[in-house]
Scaffold this motif. Structure first.
Motif, PDB file in Angstrom:
ATOM      1  N   MET A   1       9.349  -3.641  -9.255  1.00 34.14           N
ATOM      2  CA  MET A   1      10.538  -4.450  -9.148  1.00 34.14           C
ATOM      3  C   MET A   1      10.608  -5.013  -7.743  1.00 34.14           C
ATOM      4  O   MET A   1      10.495  -4.274  -6.772  1.00 34.14           O
ATOM      5  N   THR A   2      10.805  -6.308  -7.593  1.00 31.61           N
ATOM      6  CA  THR A   2      10.831  -6.915  -6.269  1.00 31.61           C
ATOM      7  C   THR A   2      12.242  -7.223  -5.811  1.00 31.61           C
ATOM      8  O   THR A   2      12.435  -7.685  -4.706  1.00 31.61           O
ATOM      9  N   THR A   3      13.214  -6.979  -6.639  1.00 31.71           N
ATOM     10  CA  THR A   3      14.591  -7.178  -6.243  1.00 31.71           C
ATOM     11  C   THR A   3      15.103  -5.892  -5.615  1.00 31.71           C
ATOM     12  O   THR A   3      14.930  -4.820  -6.177  1.00 31.71           O
ATOM     13  N   PRO A   4      15.722  -5.983  -4.405  1.00 33.72           N
ATOM     14  CA  PRO A   4      16.201  -4.749  -3.770  1.00 33.72           C
ATOM     15  C   PRO A   4      17.184  -4.003  -4.666  1.00 33.72           C
ATOM     16  O   PRO A   4      18.003  -4.605  -5.337  1.00 33.72           O
ATOM     17  N   MET A   5      17.041  -2.701  -4.670  1.00 32.62           N
ATOM     18  CA  MET A   5      17.910  -1.831  -5.440  1.00 32.62           C
ATOM     19  C   MET A   5      18.732  -0.985  -4.482  1.00 32.62           C
ATOM     20  O   MET A   5      18.190  -0.425  -3.547  1.00 32.62           O
ATOM     21  N   PRO A   6      20.049  -0.893  -4.686  1.00 32.25           N
ATOM     22  CA  PRO A   6      20.810   0.023  -3.837  1.00 32.25           C
ATOM     23  C   PRO A   6      20.421   1.457  -4.155  1.00 32.25           C
ATOM     24  O   PRO A   6      20.100   1.781  -5.289  1.00 32.25           O
ATOM     25  N   MET A   7      20.417   2.282  -3.148  1.00 35.71           N
ATOM     26  CA  MET A   7      20.066   3.684  -3.362  1.00 35.71           C
ATOM     27  C   MET A   7      21.155   4.549  -2.746  1.00 35.71           C
ATOM     28  O   MET A   7      21.531   4.339  -1.603  1.00 35.71           O
ATOM     29  N   ARG A   8      21.640   5.485  -3.483  1.00 37.58           N
ATOM     30  CA  ARG A   8      22.661   6.393  -2.981  1.00 37.58           C
ATOM     31  C   ARG A   8      21.979   7.532  -2.275  1.00 37.58           C
ATOM     32  O   ARG A   8      21.129   8.203  -2.830  1.00 37.58           O
ATOM     33  N   MET A   9      22.355   7.736  -1.034  1.00 37.74           N
ATOM     34  CA  MET A   9      21.734   8.762  -0.221  1.00 37.74           C
ATOM     35  C   MET A   9      22.741   9.888   0.057  1.00 37.74           C
ATOM     36  O   MET A   9      23.944   9.677   0.049  1.00 37.74           O
ATOM     37  N   ASN A  10      22.201  11.039   0.362  1.00 43.97           N
ATOM     38  CA  ASN A  10      22.996  12.192   0.809  1.00 43.97           C
ATOM     39  C   ASN A  10      24.075  12.603  -0.171  1.00 43.97           C
ATOM     40  O   ASN A  10      25.161  12.981   0.220  1.00 43.97           O
TER      41      ASN A  10
ATOM     42  N   ARG B   1       3.522   9.888  -9.926  1.00 46.07           N
ATOM     43  CA  ARG B   1       2.745  10.171 -11.135  1.00 46.07           C
ATOM     44  C   ARG B   1       2.127  11.565 -11.112  1.00 46.07           C
ATOM     45  O   ARG B   1       2.023  12.212 -12.143  1.00 46.07           O
ATOM     46  N   TYR B   2       1.704  12.020  -9.953  1.00 48.04           N
ATOM     47  CA  TYR B   2       0.904  13.255  -9.900  1.00 48.04           C
ATOM     48  C   TYR B   2       1.560  14.400  -9.118  1.00 48.04           C
ATOM     49  O   TYR B   2       1.170  15.545  -9.294  1.00 48.04           O
ATOM     50  N   GLY B   3       2.512  14.084  -8.255  1.00 49.86           N
ATOM     51  CA  GLY B   3       3.110  15.119  -7.419  1.00 49.86           C
ATOM     52  C   GLY B   3       4.113  15.967  -8.172  1.00 49.86           C
ATOM     53  O   GLY B   3       4.663  15.557  -9.198  1.00 49.86           O
ATOM     54  N   HIS B   4       4.355  17.151  -7.638  1.00 55.42           N
ATOM     55  CA  HIS B   4       5.262  18.093  -8.290  1.00 55.42           C
ATOM     56  C   HIS B   4       6.452  18.477  -7.415  1.00 55.42           C
ATOM     57  O   HIS B   4       7.465  18.921  -7.940  1.00 55.42           O
ATOM     58  N   ASN B   5       6.345  18.313  -6.107  1.00 60.28           N
ATOM     59  CA  ASN B   5       7.405  18.702  -5.178  1.00 60.28           C
ATOM     60  C   ASN B   5       8.548  17.696  -5.286  1.00 60.28           C
ATOM     61  O   ASN B   5       8.375  16.518  -4.980  1.00 60.28           O
ATOM     62  N   GLU B   6       9.698  18.169  -5.739  1.00 65.53           N
ATOM     63  CA  GLU B   6      10.831  17.259  -5.974  1.00 65.53           C
ATOM     64  C   GLU B   6      11.310  16.582  -4.693  1.00 65.53           C
ATOM     65  O   GLU B   6      11.728  15.426  -4.731  1.00 65.53           O
ATOM     66  N   GLN B   7      11.262  17.258  -3.572  1.00 69.84           N
ATOM     67  CA  GLN B   7      11.676  16.635  -2.310  1.00 69.84           C
ATOM     68  C   GLN B   7      10.733  15.477  -1.969  1.00 69.84           C
ATOM     69  O   GLN B   7      11.173  14.396  -1.587  1.00 69.84           O
TER      70      GLN B   7
ATOM     71  N   ALA C   1       9.230   9.665  -2.006  1.00 69.25           N
ATOM     72  CA  ALA C   1       8.387   8.596  -2.554  1.00 69.25           C
ATOM     73  C   ALA C   1       9.250   7.506  -3.190  1.00 69.25           C
ATOM     74  O   ALA C   1       8.980   6.311  -3.014  1.00 69.25           O
ATOM     75  N   GLN C   2      10.290   7.895  -3.911  1.00 72.12           N
ATOM     76  CA  GLN C   2      11.193   6.907  -4.504  1.00 72.12           C
ATOM     77  C   GLN C   2      11.875   6.078  -3.416  1.00 72.12           C
ATOM     78  O   GLN C   2      12.008   4.859  -3.547  1.00 72.12           O
ATOM     79  N   GLU C   3      12.297   6.738  -2.341  1.00 66.93           N
ATOM     80  CA  GLU C   3      12.933   6.025  -1.227  1.00 66.93           C
ATOM     81  C   GLU C   3      11.950   5.063  -0.571  1.00 66.93           C
ATOM     82  O   GLU C   3      12.315   3.935  -0.222  1.00 66.93           O
ATOM     83  N   ILE C   4      10.708   5.487  -0.409  1.00 60.04           N
ATOM     84  CA  ILE C   4       9.684   4.622   0.183  1.00 60.04           C
ATOM     85  C   ILE C   4       9.523   3.359  -0.663  1.00 60.04           C
ATOM     86  O   ILE C   4       9.468   2.249  -0.127  1.00 60.04           O
TER      87      ILE C   4
ATOM     88  N   GLY D   1       0.826  -1.205   0.000  1.00 59.76           N
ATOM     89  CA  GLY D   1       0.000   0.000   0.000  1.00 59.76           C
ATOM     90  C   GLY D   1       0.860   1.255   0.000  1.00 59.76           C
ATOM     91  O   GLY D   1       0.576   2.219  -0.713  1.00 59.76           O
ATOM     92  N   ALA D   2       1.930   1.232   0.803  1.00 57.18           N
ATOM     93  CA  ALA D   2       2.843   2.378   0.823  1.00 57.18           C
ATOM     94  C   ALA D   2       3.509   2.558  -0.538  1.00 57.18           C
ATOM     95  O   ALA D   2       3.667   3.688  -1.024  1.00 57.18           O
ATOM     96  N   ILE D   3       3.871   1.452  -1.177  1.00 54.02           N
ATOM     97  CA  ILE D   3       4.478   1.518  -2.508  1.00 54.02           C
ATOM     98  C   ILE D   3       3.484   2.111  -3.509  1.00 54.02           C
ATOM     99  O   ILE D   3       3.835   3.005  -4.292  1.00 54.02           O
ATOM    100  N   ASP D   4       2.257   1.630  -3.473  1.00 50.66           N
ATOM    101  CA  ASP D   4       1.237   2.120  -4.406  1.00 50.66           C
ATOM    102  C   ASP D   4       0.977   3.617  -4.215  1.00 50.66           C
ATOM    103  O   ASP D   4       0.838   4.362  -5.187  1.00 50.66           O
ATOM    104  N   MET D   5       0.929   4.064  -2.955  1.00 46.98           N
ATOM    105  CA  MET D   5       0.697   5.486  -2.698  1.00 46.98           C
ATOM    106  C   MET D   5       1.900   6.324  -3.136  1.00 46.98           C
ATOM    107  O   MET D   5       1.738   7.424  -3.677  1.00 46.98           O
ATOM    108  N   ALA D   6       3.108   5.796  -2.926  1.00 44.00           N
ATOM    109  CA  ALA D   6       4.310   6.513  -3.360  1.00 44.00           C
ATOM    110  C   ALA D   6       4.348   6.612  -4.890  1.00 44.00           C
ATOM    111  O   ALA D   6       4.752   7.635  -5.442  1.00 44.00           O
ATOM    112  N   GLN D   7       3.900   5.555  -5.576  1.00 44.79           N
ATOM    113  CA  GLN D   7       3.852   5.612  -7.037  1.00 44.79           C
ATOM    114  C   GLN D   7       2.857   6.669  -7.510  1.00 44.79           C
ATOM    115  O   GLN D   7       3.103   7.360  -8.496  1.00 44.79           O
ATOM    116  N   ALA D   8       1.754   6.814  -6.774  1.00 43.88           N
ATOM    117  CA  ALA D   8       0.788   7.863  -7.125  1.00 43.88           C
ATOM    118  C   ALA D   8       1.420   9.243  -6.954  1.00 43.88           C
ATOM    119  O   ALA D   8       1.193  10.140  -7.769  1.00 43.88           O
TER     120      ALA D   8
END
Length: 152
Positions: free
Chosen positions: A139-148, A81-87, A92-95, A71-78
C-alpha cells in the motif's frame, strides 16, 4: 537522521551478514526461506540505489532513497512472514508504514506522481515457505498508526 542510521544498518547487514545468509541458505535449514527472501530484497535495494547522477542533487537523493526504503519494507515483510517474536513483528509493521510514508513524502516533495494504491499484504496468513517470485505489492497511501496503546 533516521535515513542515515538506516543506511549504516543496511551497510552493516550487507557486509557482516552475507556469509551467514549464504551459509544458512546453502544448508537448507529452517531459516533458508527467510534468508533467501532477505538476500533478494538486499540485492534489489543495492541495484536500485546504483543510479546515474542526473545533475540534480534532490532527484538523485530521492532516486537512491526510494529503493533503500523499499528494501526496508521488503525485509520487514519477510520478518512478518517468517518471524515469531511479536515485539519484532510490531516493529516490522511500523517500519513498513513509516517507510511508505517517507517514500510518499519524497515523491510529493519533487512533484512526482504516486504509484496507484494497492492492498497491503495479508499478514494474518501463515508464512509461505516458498519465497515469492515477485516482490509483494504494498500500500503506498500513508496509514495512520496508533502507538503506545495498552492491550487489555
Amino acid at each position: 537522521m533516521a535515513a542515515a542510521a538506516t543506511s549504516v544498518v543496511a551497510i552493516a547487514f550487507v557486509s557482516a551478514g552475507a556469509p551467514a545468509r549464504a551459509a544458512g541458505t546453502a544448508s537448507g535449514g529452517p531459516e533458508a526461506p527467510f534468508l533467501s527472501e532477505n538476500d533478494q530484497a538486499m540485492t534489489r535495494m543495492m541495484d536500485g540505489m546504483s543510479i546515474k547522477p542526473s545533475g540534480d542533487v534532490d532527484r538523485d537523493f530521492v532516486a537512491m532513497m526510494i529503493p533503500h526504503h523499499q528494501g526496508a519494507i521488503d525485509m520487514a515483510q519477510a520478518e512478518l512472514r517468517y518471524g515469531h517474536n511479536e515485539q519484532l513483528r510490531r516493529i516490522a509493521q511500523e517500519i513498513i508504514v513509516e517507510q511508505q510514508q517517507e517514500i510518499t513524502a519524497m515523491r510529493l516533495a519533487l512533484g512526482q506522481p504516486l504509484p496507484p494504491s494497492a492492498p497491503a499484504p495479508d499478514q494474518g496468513q501463515a508464512p509461505s515457505r516458498a519465497a515469492p517470485s515477485q516482490p509483494m505489492s504494498i500500500m503506498t497511501t500513508p496509514m495512520p498508526m496508533r502507538m503506545n496503546q495498552e492491550t487489555k
